[in-house]
Design an enzyme around this catalytic site. Structure first.
Site, PDB file in Angstrom:
ATOM      1  N   GLN C 203       7.171  -4.952  -3.747  1.00  0.00           N
ATOM      2  CA  GLN C 203       5.758  -4.590  -3.809  1.00  0.00           C
ATOM      3  C   GLN C 203       5.270  -6.043  -4.561  1.00  0.00           C
ATOM      4  OE1 GLN C 203       4.623  -1.431  -3.354  1.00  0.00           O
ATOM      5  NE2 GLN C 203       6.676  -1.146  -2.324  1.00  0.00           N
ATOM      6  N   ARG C 223       0.572  -1.587  -7.969  1.00  0.00           N
ATOM      7  CA  ARG C 223      -0.013  -3.089  -7.267  1.00  0.00           C
ATOM      8  C   ARG C 223       0.456  -2.552  -5.689  1.00  0.00           C
ATOM      9  NH1 ARG C 223       2.185  -6.230 -10.357  1.00  0.00           N
ATOM     10  NH2 ARG C 223       1.905  -8.154  -9.261  1.00  0.00           N
ATOM     11  N   ALA C 244      -1.997   5.058  -6.102  1.00  0.00           N
ATOM     12  CA  ALA C 244      -0.808   4.544  -5.584  1.00  0.00           C
ATOM     13  C   ALA C 244      -1.123   3.090  -4.876  1.00  0.00           C
ATOM     14  CB  ALA C 244      -0.333   5.382  -4.562  1.00  0.00           C
ATOM     15  N   HIS C 245      -0.059   2.442  -4.242  1.00  0.00           N
ATOM     16  CA  HIS C 245      -0.258   1.198  -3.709  1.00  0.00           C
ATOM     17  C   HIS C 245      -1.103   1.045  -2.660  1.00  0.00           C
ATOM     18  CE1 HIS C 245       3.683   1.536  -1.253  1.00  0.00           C
ATOM     19  NE2 HIS C 245       3.143   2.790  -1.339  1.00  0.00           N
ATOM     20  N   ASN C 246      -1.744   0.066  -2.502  1.00  0.00           N
ATOM     21  CA  ASN C 246      -2.971  -0.321  -1.308  1.00  0.00           C
ATOM     22  C   ASN C 246      -4.152   0.691  -1.444  1.00  0.00           C
ATOM     23  OD1 ASN C 246       0.099  -1.404  -0.502  1.00  0.00           O
ATOM     24  ND2 ASN C 246      -1.775  -2.654   0.440  1.00  0.00           N
TER      25      ASN C 246
END
Lengths: 352, 352, 352
Positions: C203, C223, C244-246
């Protein structure tokens, strides 16, 4: 650092379907953000439109779609079995994750005199606290502001991020990762009502995180009333998850964000709890069961099945139920029609 | 430390139903894990099979089951009123919880000059921060990495675990326990939309935790907009619970993990919110009401009842509703049959 | 500090409807707690009864209610457009929030030599850690026990409360507020199953919090796998939220406590997620949509609408569905009646 098309194919084990305008790539990006020098990938059918319109230099695509609609000719295409996995190789190539493992005890860290660690092989960062009798294995890092409680055992090559807390006596295997802010070994929630007051039941057990476990940010894992709360080898727990006392999670489970497991509940191996799911106290979920998001398990669930709803039921049953509910307006109308027809029939009869 | 059968009976106020193979016990364990020298207990009917197969030396059992099926003769049985409670005595006997209360301010703790505390009677651990004007009562401990904000008042015999945060001016009574990572006194979530922007509404109140309150790991309790957010005497809050600004929780309530209370909602006394339940803003839940897991309260709820569902309804009503839903396929089939019969009747009529 | 009735009207832009017994006010309180010298306000219709019985010296009331039932004559009334907003002015008047911004690096804080900050213009509190290469803008404060990771950029006039964690490379705009214990930049939850093991997907992205964002206590923001997780300008995230990511959140959104957004989901501008709501992976929620409490979005949702239920549906549809379910007992009875009438008709026929 740059990557030619052939190097990309080699790196990802892929097959060049067609070349594009660019022969050397310098970075990476999502389909809708990538530019001419970037590698991108199609990891999810949802992004097919982005794929068709992408301006990436090259796209890693799954098998079998190259024969369909494609982005414009300037975009090279490389076919791979698993684009997401293949892209992870590309990420590794372009981003050297500079984990700053600097052995030693940083200024501002406090390590108890009787803690066991080899300062030439561990990294204790500024503001970290290692309490009395704790053991830190070689290759492990304790992040800034993290607290390793009295008598805690941390295995080898663990990565404890900032502001995590491991309370006394808990045990971490090797290669365990703790994201920031997680709490390992808080007291289980146990009280007995005596004379109108909730009297605390001692929680004298521990938490054991087996090898290769990862715990998400601000997740909480309670110590056992006695004995152990166990997270089995290779299981991955996401952020803000609650694991109560005496829970036992098997090997290679996935427990997604904001889900929770009540006291003494257990998961077999390869179980998945999707986000915001819940498992009741003393409930067993068997191997390879999947609980979809927001599902609530109130009784034991057999393995190798997908569950949905509150209370949890096999996915197909729950979907049928939802379909029946969706047809309710129609059913009500039908009953109304039948009544009208009956009225008519009866009035016909009575008039005979 | 060892315990004879008679000593065990005395300790737990129980009655020896039968002796087993062992006369002195040295440890304890769950029914399915206990060995010959261990004391175990049957605290939940779910574990009856484990009881029958246990290899424990002695089992604490509830009244009235000794006459039924029992484990093999080598297992002694002691009848007690509440096996879980009785077992808590056994735990206390075998495990001397070595809470390391070492009076003083540890190296690496930072205590403001104008904080009020008696260093011979409090324990401020390494990495703890006590800010300006804070007061720490005798017998209280501040864990590693915890922050006691400016002007905070902590009562006597409190136990603040590691990495907890108490923001400025908040007040803790006596014997309050804070599990690691909890946050007391964060700003309430209040904004006014002005010219398209959410402008922060000042949150100038405090949080008051009355005597004997316990707050779970990573739970968050917001300070009042003005005035106080109050957790009443003896109430116990589990992990990852959200308590919004101006909430008032009465005495001896149980608020289980991952449940949440929106702004200005209130609980009476002895209310239970089970896991992942939610209470809407400005809602009142009256004395001794129980909200089952994942229930959502959207209007005021009377006391002395159990509620379920979203929106919350009395348990029996909700169960009836679920039963009706479960019978929907049957009902739809029935309507189909009626229509067929009506078709037949009508065609008979029209042919007459 | 005291406030005359006329000064109160001027301060709030209100109109004096009637005077009461007191001409100068010294404090403030909720309707049911305010005393003779206090200013109070009626911000929510739910408190009408409290309004009628209040003992406050003066109440800020919304337009159009002065002509109805009122509290006793000793209570002055001031009519304002938005009582809650008007009251915020009163709070500002009476409570000078003493944010103790003392420029400098406190004893017990650890700031890396190569961090960029002007110690005459920032406030780094005791126990705070600022790691290598971090940049702290003028007017910003880093709270006790907070960790600003390597290479992090913090803008101007930010307020980072105690025990917050910002992991490496993340970027905060200006006037960002982080409540205690929140985590910015934890690893996204990404694994590939290879030979029966969940292998971590790197990540390597970051988190970007744009200007005027506020993040609640113990909230977690992962991230990006690569690229950025973005919280848009002016958006306000409550406590215990999982991002969460993105994920991409637009401008001026409200994300209320304990709600969660799965990987790569996006919110447009001015979207509201109420408490305990969830948004599935790769889902888009468009501008000004509102998800009510505990709602679960499993597919893209159009803007300018209110949604409810799991799966999320337009509020009115969901309410109709619930109404149909509520009528189920009646429908079942009706079908029973129809069958009885049919039985009778048929038996009449067969006897003909």
């Amino acid at each position: 650092m740059k990557l030619t098309l052939q190097e990309l194919a080699d790196l990802t084990g892929g097959k060049i379907v067609r070349s594009g305008a660019i022969s050397e790539f310098a970075g990476m990006g999502a389909l809708d953000e990538a530019e001419q020098l970037d590698v991108s990938f199609l990891g999810n059918e949802k992004y097919h439109q982005d794929y068709l319109e992408t301006e990436a230099g090259v796209v890693l695509i799954p098998l079998g779609i190259a024969s369909g609609a494609c982005p414009c000719d300037s975009v090279a295409l490389v076919e791979v079995e698993n684009p997401s996995l293949a892209f992870a190789q590309v990420v590794k190539h372009f981003v050297t994750t500079t984990r700053d493992f600097i052995p030693g005890v940083a200024v501002g860290a406090i390590v108890a005199d009787d803690a066991t660690l080899d300062i030439s092989k561990v990294c204790i960062k500024a503001g970290a606290i290692v309490e009395s009798g704790a053991v830190i294995g070689d290759g492990s890092e304790v992040g800034a502001g993290s607290v390793v409680g009295a008598g805690v055992q941390v295995g080898k090559d663990c990565l404890i991020h900032a502001n995590a807390t491991i309370r006394e006596q808990c045990i971490l295997g090797d290669r365990v990762i703790l994201q920031p802010g997680c709490v390992i070994g808080s007291d289980g929630y146990g009280y007995e009502l005596i004379d109108g007051k909730h009297v605390k039941v001692d929680q004298v057990g521990i938490v054991v995180l087996e090898n290769d476990v990862e715990i998400g940010a601000n997740t909480t894992i309670d110590r056992a009333r006695f004995g152990k709360t166990v997270i089995g080898e290779g299981s991955k727990i996401d952020n803000l998850v609650q694991i109560a006392h005496n829970v036992r999670i098997g090997k290679h489970c996935l427990v997604v964000a904001q889900s929770g497991m009540a006291g003494s509940s257990t998961l077999g191996n390869y179980v998945t709890l999707a986000a915001q799911a819940g498992v009741g106290g003393h409930i067993k979920i068997h191997d390879r069961a999947v609980l979809t998001a927001q599902t609530g398990a109130l009784k034991d669930l057999k393995g190798d099945m997908v569950y949905k709803g509150m209370p949890a039921r096999p996915l197909r049953e729950e979907q049928k139920k939802l379909a029946h509910i969706a047809r309710l307006p129609k059913l009500a109308q039908e009953v109304k029609n039948l009544r009208a027809r009956l009225d008519q029939l009866e009035s016909g009869q009575s008039s005979e």
